[in-house]
Design a protein around this motif. Structure first.
Motif: not given
Length: 134
Positions: A18, A21-23, A25, A27, A31-32
């Motif tokens: 996750d 994935h966040r990185w 996308s 973020e 935020e992460i």
């Protein structure tokens, strides 16, 4: 979540997936970090270890012994079977079974789960360099 399912940074495999994935996308580190209740510096450290690129998922080679095969070796040793008999039952070369048993302590101390864990750990790449004699 059990301690064994976590790595040294307090994130399990699903959380790390996750995180990547966040990185990817877009973020921010802050935020992460908020999502995982970690400082943004910790997130930066995790990401920078791989140059900001998600590492490949580790997979075992099809040629290596499986945990089930190691369990069969362990049962064969416990029943007093010879290395050749165990190898025949696994459809493996006797030298493969013999090396496996020798590598993990010999017949008296061979344990399948410990051998499997050690094999997975020793398969990590890159390997550390050996220093050359002077």
């Amino acid at each position: 979540m059990s301690r064994s399912s976590r790595n040294g940074y307090g994130l399990c495999a699903e959380q790390k997936a996750d995180l990547w994935h966040r990185w990817k996308s877009g973020e921010s580190l802050h935020e992460i970090g908020r999502v995982f209740d970690k400082d943004h510096g910790s997130i930066h450290f995790l990401l920078s270890r791989h140059g900001g690129i998600a590492p490949a998922i580790r997979r075992r080679s099809q040629r290596t012994l499986t945990l089930a095969e190691r369990e069969a070796i362990s049962r064969g040793i416990a029943s007093g079977s010879s290395i050749q008999e165990i190898a025949r039952g696994l459809r493996r070369a006797a030298s493969t079974v013999s090396r496996e048993v020798a590598r993990h302590g010999g017949r008296p101390v061979y344990r399948a789960s410990e051998a499997d864990h050690q094999a997975w750990k020793s398969a990590l790449r890159p390997k550390t360099c050996l220093s050359l004699p002077m």
